[in-house]
Design a protein around this motif. Structure first.
Motif, PDB file in Angstrom:
ATOM      1  N   VAL A 271       6.942  -1.857 -10.734  1.00 15.12           N
ATOM      2  CA  VAL A 271       7.003  -1.711  -9.275  1.00 15.12           C
ATOM      3  C   VAL A 271       5.700  -2.195  -8.640  1.00 15.12           C
ATOM      4  CG1 VAL A 271       7.095  -0.025  -7.387  1.00 15.12           C
ATOM      5  CG2 VAL A 271       8.683   0.166  -9.303  1.00 15.12           C
ATOM      6  N   VAL A 272       4.576  -1.716  -9.144  1.00  8.62           N
ATOM      7  CA  VAL A 272       3.277  -2.077  -8.562  1.00  8.62           C
ATOM      8  C   VAL A 272       2.985  -3.561  -8.779  1.00  8.62           C
ATOM      9  CG1 VAL A 272       0.778  -1.688  -8.725  1.00  8.62           C
ATOM     10  CG2 VAL A 272       2.349   0.254  -8.715  1.00  8.62           C
ATOM     11  N   SER A 273       3.289  -4.055  -9.960  1.00 11.26           N
ATOM     12  CA  SER A 273       3.012  -5.463 -10.271  1.00 11.26           C
ATOM     13  C   SER A 273       3.797  -6.424  -9.388  1.00 11.26           C
ATOM     14  CB  SER A 273       3.309  -5.744 -11.738  1.00 11.26           C
ATOM     15  OG  SER A 273       2.424  -5.005 -12.554  1.00 11.26           O
ATOM     16  N   ALA A 274       4.950  -5.997  -8.923  1.00 12.60           N
ATOM     17  CA  ALA A 274       5.745  -6.852  -8.045  1.00 12.60           C
ATOM     18  C   ALA A 274       5.089  -7.021  -6.675  1.00 12.60           C
ATOM     19  CB  ALA A 274       7.155  -6.274  -7.884  1.00 12.60           C
TER      20      ALA A 274
ATOM     21  N   ARG B 165      -5.016  -7.902  -6.809  1.00  7.90           N
ATOM     22  CA  ARG B 165      -5.631  -6.590  -7.051  1.00  7.90           C
ATOM     23  C   ARG B 165      -4.751  -5.735  -7.965  1.00  7.90           C
ATOM     24  NH1 ARG B 165      -7.788  -5.100  -1.020  1.00  7.90           N
ATOM     25  NH2 ARG B 165      -9.362  -6.722  -0.930  1.00  7.90           N
ATOM     26  N   ARG B 166      -3.998  -6.360  -8.810  1.00  4.47           N
ATOM     27  CA  ARG B 166      -3.049  -5.652  -9.667  1.00  4.47           C
ATOM     28  C   ARG B 166      -3.735  -4.629 -10.571  1.00  4.47           C
ATOM     29  NH1 ARG B 166       0.694  -9.529 -12.661  1.00  4.47           N
ATOM     30  NH2 ARG B 166       1.589  -9.631 -10.579  1.00  4.47           N
ATOM     31  N   GLY B 167      -4.821  -5.006 -11.204  1.00  8.95           N
ATOM     32  CA  GLY B 167      -5.532  -4.093 -12.101  1.00  8.95           C
ATOM     33  C   GLY B 167      -6.021  -2.851 -11.386  1.00  8.95           C
TER      34      GLY B 167
ATOM     35  N   TRP C  91       0.830  -1.208   0.000  1.00 11.77           N
ATOM     36  CA  TRP C  91       0.000   0.000   0.000  1.00 11.77           C
ATOM     37  C   TRP C  91       0.864   1.257   0.000  1.00 11.77           C
ATOM     38  CZ3 TRP C  91      -4.574  -0.901  -1.582  1.00 11.77           C
ATOM     39  CH2 TRP C  91      -5.238  -2.077  -1.237  1.00 11.77           C
ATOM     40  N   PHE C  92       1.976   1.224   0.720  1.00 15.70           N
ATOM     41  CA  PHE C  92       2.886   2.366   0.725  1.00 15.70           C
ATOM     42  C   PHE C  92       3.552   2.530  -0.640  1.00 15.70           C
ATOM     43  CE2 PHE C  92       2.779   1.071   5.238  1.00 15.70           C
ATOM     44  CZ  PHE C  92       2.282   2.234   5.777  1.00 15.70           C
ATOM     45  N   VAL C  93       3.858   1.414  -1.280  1.00 16.18           N
ATOM     46  CA  VAL C  93       4.443   1.447  -2.625  1.00 16.18           C
ATOM     47  C   VAL C  93       3.472   2.101  -3.597  1.00 16.18           C
ATOM     48  CG1 VAL C  93       5.227   0.009  -4.547  1.00 16.18           C
ATOM     49  CG2 VAL C  93       5.939  -0.539  -2.208  1.00 16.18           C
ATOM     50  N   VAL C  94       2.210   1.693  -3.535  1.00 16.32           N
ATOM     51  CA  VAL C  94       1.203   2.285  -4.413  1.00 16.32           C
ATOM     52  C   VAL C  94       1.037   3.772  -4.102  1.00 16.32           C
ATOM     53  CG1 VAL C  94      -1.275   2.308  -4.970  1.00 16.32           C
ATOM     54  CG2 VAL C  94      -0.023   0.157  -4.921  1.00 16.32           C
ATOM     55  N   ALA C  95       1.014   4.144  -2.842  1.00 12.91           N
ATOM     56  CA  ALA C  95       0.878   5.557  -2.470  1.00 12.91           C
ATOM     57  C   ALA C  95       2.047   6.371  -3.038  1.00 12.91           C
ATOM     58  CB  ALA C  95       0.806   5.703  -0.957  1.00 12.91           C
ATOM     59  N   GLY C  96       3.258   5.832  -2.945  1.00 12.16           N
ATOM     60  CA  GLY C  96       4.423   6.516  -3.510  1.00 12.16           C
ATOM     61  C   GLY C  96       4.321   6.658  -5.019  1.00 12.16           C
ATOM     62  N   CYS C  97       3.895   5.601  -5.688  1.00  9.93           N
ATOM     63  CA  CYS C  97       3.730   5.643  -7.147  1.00  9.93           C
ATOM     64  C   CYS C  97       2.637   6.629  -7.551  1.00  9.93           C
ATOM     65  CB  CYS C  97       3.419   4.249  -7.686  1.00  9.93           C
ATOM     66  SG  CYS C  97       4.815   3.107  -7.577  1.00  9.93           S
ATOM     67  N   VAL C  98       1.582   6.700  -6.758  1.00  9.76           N
ATOM     68  CA  VAL C  98       0.510   7.672  -7.015  1.00  9.76           C
ATOM     69  C   VAL C  98       1.064   9.089  -6.918  1.00  9.76           C
ATOM     70  CG1 VAL C  98      -1.581   8.677  -5.978  1.00  9.76           C
ATOM     71  CG2 VAL C  98      -1.465   6.222  -6.445  1.00  9.76           C
TER      72      VAL C  98
END
Length: 174
Positions: free
Chosen positions: A126-129, A134-136, A12-19
């Motif tokens: 990054v996100v896919s890893a 819930r990748r999509g 979740w932190f990875v996704v937040a950073g990518c966002v």
């Protein structure tokens, strides 16, 4: 849903950073139109010659995407993304120091490297890893952040142009 005492999934932190990365890069990239009039008035350049800088950025970014995908596979996608954000921010800081069209084209050409490394294939990797089931959804959140960045940062930049001038507005974006 996590219960009290359980650790929060790091993805979740990875996704937040990518966002945040996508938000900032897209907002910086799509704010160009706001600067067209004040910069052409300051320098006496035509809108067409200034728009070429934006076109060069898109063209180079598209051409560099396969290279970005290769770098994401070969090296650390985290380092590539941080490099892209750094390049993008640095170029936004340098735009107010531009004195002629050739310099503007060079700055925007280099900026395309930052845009390419900070979006697209690298963030997808990054996100896919981190997400499989819930990748999509996660990729949709990251991709949608670009639209949100443009929707928020373009008007914010316009406000800076009204309150200050185009140089301070670029420093705000940086």
């Amino acid at each position: 849903m996590r219960l009290v005492g359980e650790k929060i999934f790091y993805g979740w932190f990875v996704v937040a950073g990518c966002v945040l990365v996508t938000f900032g890069i897209a907002g910086g990239q799509f704010s160009f139109g706001v600067f067209l009039k004040p910069m052409t008035e300051d320098f006496g350049w035509s809108r067409a010659s200034m728009s070429l800088a934006f076109a060069v950025t898109f063209m180079l970014s598209g051409l560099l995407r396969p290279l970005a995908g290769y770098l994401a596979d070969r090296y650390s996608p985290k380092i590539a993304t941080l490099s892209g954000v750094t390049v993008m921010g640095t170029m936004l800081l340098l735009i107010p120091f531009v004195g002629n069209l050739a310099q503007l084209y060079v700055v925007f050409a280099i900026m395309s490297i930052g845009i390419t490394l900070g979006t697209g294939p690298i963030l997808t990797k990054v996100v896919s890893a981190w997400f499989h089931t819930r990748r999509g959804l996660m990729l949709g959140l990251v991709g949608g952040a670009g639209s949100l960045g443009a929707m928020i940062l373009v008007p914010a930049t316009s406000l800076f142009l009204v309150l200050f001038d185009w140089k301070e507005a670029y420093w705000f974006l940086a």
